[in-house]
Design a protein around this motif. Structure first.
Motif, mmCIF file in Angstrom:
data_model
loop_
_atom_site.group_PDB
_atom_site.id
_atom_site.type_symbol
_atom_site.label_atom_id
_atom_site.label_comp_id
_atom_site.label_asym_id
_atom_site.label_seq_id
_atom_site.Cartn_x
_atom_site.Cartn_y
_atom_site.Cartn_z
ATOM 1 N N LEU A 113 0.852 -1.220 0.186
ATOM 2 C CA LEU A 113 0.079 -0.426 -0.395
ATOM 3 C C LEU A 113 0.409 0.994 0.010
ATOM 4 O O LEU A 113 2.268 1.381 0.749
ATOM 5 N N ARG A 114 0.702 2.159 -0.859
ATOM 6 C CA ARG A 114 1.757 3.552 -0.736
ATOM 7 C C ARG A 114 0.075 4.530 0.179
ATOM 8 O O ARG A 114 -0.609 4.613 -1.067
ATOM 9 N N ILE A 115 0.342 5.222 1.090
ATOM 10 C CA ILE A 115 -0.349 6.333 1.596
ATOM 11 C C ILE A 115 0.038 7.427 1.132
ATOM 12 O O ILE A 115 2.112 7.597 1.762
ATOM 13 N N GLU A 116 -0.456 7.943 0.428
ATOM 14 C CA GLU A 116 0.294 9.797 0.160
ATOM 15 C C GLU A 116 -0.573 10.511 1.907
ATOM 16 O O GLU A 116 -1.331 10.345 2.192
ATOM 17 N N PHE A 117 1.205 11.807 2.025
ATOM 18 C CA PHE A 117 0.722 12.695 2.613
ATOM 19 C C PHE A 117 -0.391 13.443 2.441
ATOM 20 O O PHE A 117 -0.205 13.949 0.957
ATOM 21 N N ASP A 118 -1.021 14.608 3.411
ATOM 22 C CA ASP A 118 -1.484 15.874 2.996
ATOM 23 C C ASP A 118 -1.159 16.580 2.454
ATOM 24 O O ASP A 118 -1.648 17.425 1.894
ATOM 25 N N HIS A 119 0.407 16.967 2.867
ATOM 26 C CA HIS A 119 1.478 17.941 2.795
ATOM 27 C C HIS A 119 2.672 16.825 2.366
ATOM 28 O O HIS A 119 2.798 16.116 2.659
ATOM 29 N N VAL A 120 3.587 17.864 1.839
ATOM 30 C CA VAL A 120 4.635 17.402 1.279
ATOM 31 C C VAL A 120 5.823 17.757 2.897
ATOM 32 O O VAL A 120 5.376 18.892 3.734
ATOM 33 N N LEU A 121 5.762 16.645 3.818
ATOM 34 C CA LEU A 121 6.570 17.055 4.331
ATOM 35 C C LEU A 121 7.954 17.329 5.079
ATOM 36 O O LEU A 121 8.850 17.661 3.989
ATOM 37 N N LYS A 122 8.279 18.533 6.124
ATOM 38 C CA LYS A 122 9.620 19.356 6.270
ATOM 39 C C LYS A 122 10.693 18.014 6.366
ATOM 40 O O LYS A 122 11.892 18.443 6.354
ATOM 41 N N ASP A 123 10.240 17.540 7.545
ATOM 42 C CA ASP A 123 11.392 16.502 8.500
ATOM 43 C C ASP A 123 10.769 16.084 9.485
ATOM 44 O O ASP A 123 9.842 15.721 8.858
ATOM 45 N N SER A 124 12.011 15.309 9.597
ATOM 46 C CA SER A 124 11.583 13.902 10.635
ATOM 47 C C SER A 124 9.820 14.402 11.884
ATOM 48 O O SER A 124 9.558 13.820 11.915
ATOM 49 N N GLU A 125 10.758 15.542 11.792
ATOM 50 C CA GLU A 125 9.713 16.143 13.128
ATOM 51 C C GLU A 125 8.034 16.128 12.640
ATOM 52 O O GLU A 125 7.642 16.191 13.278
ATOM 53 N N ASP A 126 8.163 16.788 11.339
ATOM 54 C CA ASP A 126 6.943 16.847 11.225
ATOM 55 C C ASP A 126 6.480 15.694 10.775
ATOM 56 O O ASP A 126 5.146 15.676 10.590
ATOM 57 N N ALA A 127 6.503 14.834 10.060
ATOM 58 C CA ALA A 127 7.044 13.055 10.090
ATOM 59 C C ALA A 127 6.281 13.209 10.824
ATOM 60 O O ALA A 127 5.160 11.912 11.532
ATOM 61 N N HIS A 128 7.017 13.372 12.157
ATOM 62 C CA HIS A 128 6.907 12.474 13.752
ATOM 63 C C HIS A 128 4.803 13.470 14.677
ATOM 64 O O HIS A 128 3.791 12.423 14.422
ATOM 65 N N HIS A 129 4.782 14.779 13.453
ATOM 66 C CA HIS A 129 3.163 14.949 13.922
ATOM 67 C C HIS A 129 2.438 14.859 13.145
ATOM 68 O O HIS A 129 1.491 14.950 13.500
ATOM 69 N N THR A 130 2.444 14.272 11.957
ATOM 70 C CA THR A 130 2.012 14.141 11.224
ATOM 71 C C THR A 130 1.425 12.921 11.523
ATOM 72 O O THR A 130 0.033 12.675 11.393
#
Length: 94
Positions: free
Chosen positions: A64-81
């Motif tokens: 499965l490929r799941i797209e995010f609703d925005h382009v992540l800036k960094d790993s902290e953004d990934a964590h919050h997302t």
């Protein structure tokens, strides 16, 4: 500017998610991956645009490929997302 999602960053995030948050990954697959019969899933990789999972559905391994609703800036953004996504998914579970 360096790539915020180097293979090492992706591997670190995936290892943490697979070891500590397997239930969240299965929930991502069920809700955002449109795979409601997912019993369990693993995160294979993550990048700024989305994540790649493999879901166990009726004894088959389904990518499965799941797209995010925005382009992540960094790993902290990934964590919050990822946290926001699991909260959102939990509201959709019946």
């Amino acid at each position: 500017m360096s790539d915020p999602f180097s293979p090492e960053v992706s591997e670190r995030i995936c290892k943490h998610m697979n070891e500590d948050h397997a239930d969240a990954i299965a929930l991502y697959a069920r809700i955002f991956g449109n795979a409601p019969d997912t019993k369990e899933a693993q995160m294979l990789s993550i990048d700024a645009q989305g994540m790649n999972l493999v879901a166990q559905i009726k004894s088959e391994s389904i990518p499965l490929r799941i797209e995010f609703d925005h382009v992540l800036k960094d790993s902290e953004d990934a964590h919050h997302t990822l946290i926001d996504m699991v909260k959102q998914a939990r509201t959709q579970v019946k």
